[in-house]
Write a protein that holds these residues in place. Sequence first.
Motif, PDB file in Angstrom:
ATOM      1  N   ALA A   1      73.475  13.883  14.067  1.00 23.64           N
ATOM      2  CA  ALA A   1      73.826  15.198  13.530  1.00 23.64           C
ATOM      3  C   ALA A   1      74.252  15.078  12.068  1.00 23.64           C
ATOM      4  O   ALA A   1      73.927  15.931  11.237  1.00 23.64           O
ATOM      5  CB  ALA A   1      74.945  15.815  14.364  1.00 23.64           C
ATOM      6  N   TRP A   2      74.972  13.995  11.744  1.00 22.19           N
ATOM      7  CA  TRP A   2      75.399  13.775  10.351  1.00 22.19           C
ATOM      8  C   TRP A   2      74.208  13.516   9.444  1.00 22.19           C
ATOM      9  O   TRP A   2      74.155  14.017   8.312  1.00 22.19           O
ATOM     10  CB  TRP A   2      76.368  12.607  10.314  1.00 22.19           C
ATOM     11  N   GLU A   3      73.226  12.742   9.928  1.00 20.48           N
ATOM     12  CA  GLU A   3      72.034  12.462   9.130  1.00 20.48           C
ATOM     13  C   GLU A   3      71.258  13.744   8.849  1.00 20.48           C
ATOM     14  O   GLU A   3      70.742  13.958   7.733  1.00 20.48           O
ATOM     15  CB  GLU A   3      71.143  11.453   9.856  1.00 20.48           C
ATOM     16  N   GLU A   4      71.162  14.635   9.853  1.00 16.78           N
ATOM     17  CA  GLU A   4      70.474  15.909   9.649  1.00 16.78           C
ATOM     18  C   GLU A   4      71.231  16.775   8.649  1.00 16.78           C
ATOM     19  O   GLU A   4      70.619  17.433   7.785  1.00 16.78           O
ATOM     20  CB  GLU A   4      70.336  16.643  10.979  1.00 16.78           C
ATOM     21  N   ALA A   5      72.579  16.769   8.751  1.00 15.01           N
ATOM     22  CA  ALA A   5      73.381  17.559   7.810  1.00 15.01           C
ATOM     23  C   ALA A   5      73.261  17.012   6.396  1.00 15.01           C
ATOM     24  O   ALA A   5      73.225  17.784   5.418  1.00 15.01           O
ATOM     25  CB  ALA A   5      74.841  17.558   8.269  1.00 15.01           C
ATOM     26  N   MET A   6      73.204  15.672   6.252  1.00 17.16           N
ATOM     27  CA  MET A   6      73.054  15.072   4.932  1.00 17.16           C
ATOM     28  C   MET A   6      71.690  15.420   4.320  1.00 17.16           C
ATOM     29  O   MET A   6      71.579  15.684   3.101  1.00 17.16           O
ATOM     30  CB  MET A   6      73.216  13.559   5.038  1.00 17.16           C
ATOM     31  N   ALA A   7      70.641  15.430   5.155  1.00 17.41           N
ATOM     32  CA  ALA A   7      69.312  15.778   4.648  1.00 17.41           C
ATOM     33  C   ALA A   7      69.295  17.226   4.143  1.00 17.41           C
ATOM     34  O   ALA A   7      68.727  17.536   3.084  1.00 17.41           O
ATOM     35  CB  ALA A   7      68.269  15.574   5.748  1.00 17.41           C
ATOM     36  N   ASP A   8      69.926  18.134   4.907  1.00 19.47           N
ATOM     37  CA  ASP A   8      70.016  19.533   4.487  1.00 19.47           C
ATOM     38  C   ASP A   8      70.853  19.677   3.219  1.00 19.47           C
ATOM     39  O   ASP A   8      70.504  20.449   2.314  1.00 19.47           O
ATOM     40  CB  ASP A   8      70.626  20.363   5.616  1.00 19.47           C
ATOM     41  N   TYR A   9      71.949  18.913   3.135  1.00 22.86           N
ATOM     42  CA  TYR A   9      72.831  18.944   1.959  1.00 22.86           C
ATOM     43  C   TYR A   9      72.076  18.488   0.704  1.00 22.86           C
ATOM     44  O   TYR A   9      72.145  19.150  -0.350  1.00 22.86           O
ATOM     45  CB  TYR A   9      74.034  18.043   2.229  1.00 22.86           C
ATOM     46  N   ASN A  10      71.343  17.391   0.793  1.00 20.32           N
ATOM     47  CA  ASN A  10      70.604  16.880  -0.363  1.00 20.32           C
ATOM     48  C   ASN A  10      69.483  17.831  -0.778  1.00 20.32           C
ATOM     49  O   ASN A  10      69.212  18.007  -1.980  1.00 20.32           O
ATOM     50  CB  ASN A  10      70.022  15.503  -0.029  1.00 20.32           C
ATOM     51  N   GLN A  11      68.830  18.449   0.215  1.00 21.65           N
ATOM     52  CA  GLN A  11      67.755  19.384  -0.100  1.00 21.65           C
ATOM     53  C   GLN A  11      68.289  20.613  -0.824  1.00 21.65           C
ATOM     54  O   GLN A  11      67.683  21.087  -1.793  1.00 21.65           O
ATOM     55  CB  GLN A  11      67.029  19.786   1.187  1.00 21.65           C
ATOM     56  N   ARG A  12      69.433  21.121  -0.388  1.00 16.41           N
ATOM     57  CA  ARG A  12      70.021  22.313  -1.017  1.00 16.41           C
ATOM     58  C   ARG A  12      70.517  21.994  -2.429  1.00 16.41           C
ATOM     59  O   ARG A  12      70.427  22.813  -3.337  1.00 16.41           O
ATOM     60  CB  ARG A  12      71.146  22.843  -0.148  1.00 16.41           C
ATOM     61  N   ARG A  13      71.047  20.774  -2.616  1.00 16.23           N
ATOM     62  CA  ARG A  13      71.461  20.371  -3.958  1.00 16.23           C
ATOM     63  C   ARG A  13      70.275  20.256  -4.896  1.00 16.23           C
ATOM     64  O   ARG A  13      70.341  20.623  -6.070  1.00 16.23           O
ATOM     65  CB  ARG A  13      72.188  19.032  -3.896  1.00 16.23           C
TER      66      ARG A  13
END
Length: 313
Positions: free
Chosen positions: A280-292
């Motif tokens: 779940a953390w890896e998915e959240a990090m991928a979404d975070y980096n994409q939004r940045r």
Amino acid sequence: MKVSATHRTQLAKIALMQVENLALNALDAVMVLSWVRLCTYLILNCPDGVLNVSFPGALSALARTKVFCDENLIETYLKTYAETQLITWDQQAKTISLPSDLGATARQIASRENGRKGGRPPGKAKKGKVQDNRQSSIMLPISGGKDVAQENLEKTRPTRTRAEAKLSFKSSSEDKLKLDAAFNRIGPKAYEAADLDPARDMGNYGIARQWCADGLAKGLTEAEIERLVLFVVREVSARERAKGNGISFGYFHKAVTQAIARGDVPEEPKTLDQIKGERAWEEAMADYNQRRACGETGLRRPELSDFVGQVAA
């Protein structure tokens, strides 16, 4: 434990029976291993090869601490062994005895009886000689000897000194309990992880007690010792099987001892909650980096501890 010549002969017969006895070969590997452990215990701990299990909880204790089989199956195992004459099981008297193939010979039984009676009586004295030529209890003086009263005992060195026991001489009762608990937990698991051939190995994993003692002396916890021992045993066993080599349980001693000395404790395996949290953390990090990357600001970077805690809760 001192193993006599009689014991060695009987233990050798156990190994031979695993090869030649058809009734034993007809059993599955688990029952064969349990039979080996049971007979080994009877040989080394029961002077006449007979064990009384009539008191409450005796069979359960035997299964749990000596045979290491399911407590609910011990009576079934005993009946099967008795039917195939692999042991003698008196269900009414609650006694377990060695089979005739492993029991003491007539000569050994006679020797034991003579020992209980004080040994073989002296033979008749020959004519013309003194009947009892044994040394009398009279102490005769010897010229030049040193008076015991004048001897300086503090400077006298004993010819032999008692070797200090490595595991228990200086250990407290609490340390011994920790060692027993660790050995009873890790020993059977290590032997199972070794995946040995029961026809070649006697089922004795007593050396694992030394591994536990070394680990505790190193400051490792029981769980850390278990992870280390099982990891090394599985790794070495897989390596030797790939080479086609047959090994015994003692073969692992050097590798395990060296790993304990180095403190090579494997990481604790992750729980299912930890694995889910990391995903779940890896998915959240991928979404975070994409939004940045898209220029979005004011974002909070996801933390692994948040996701692992949420899943565990």
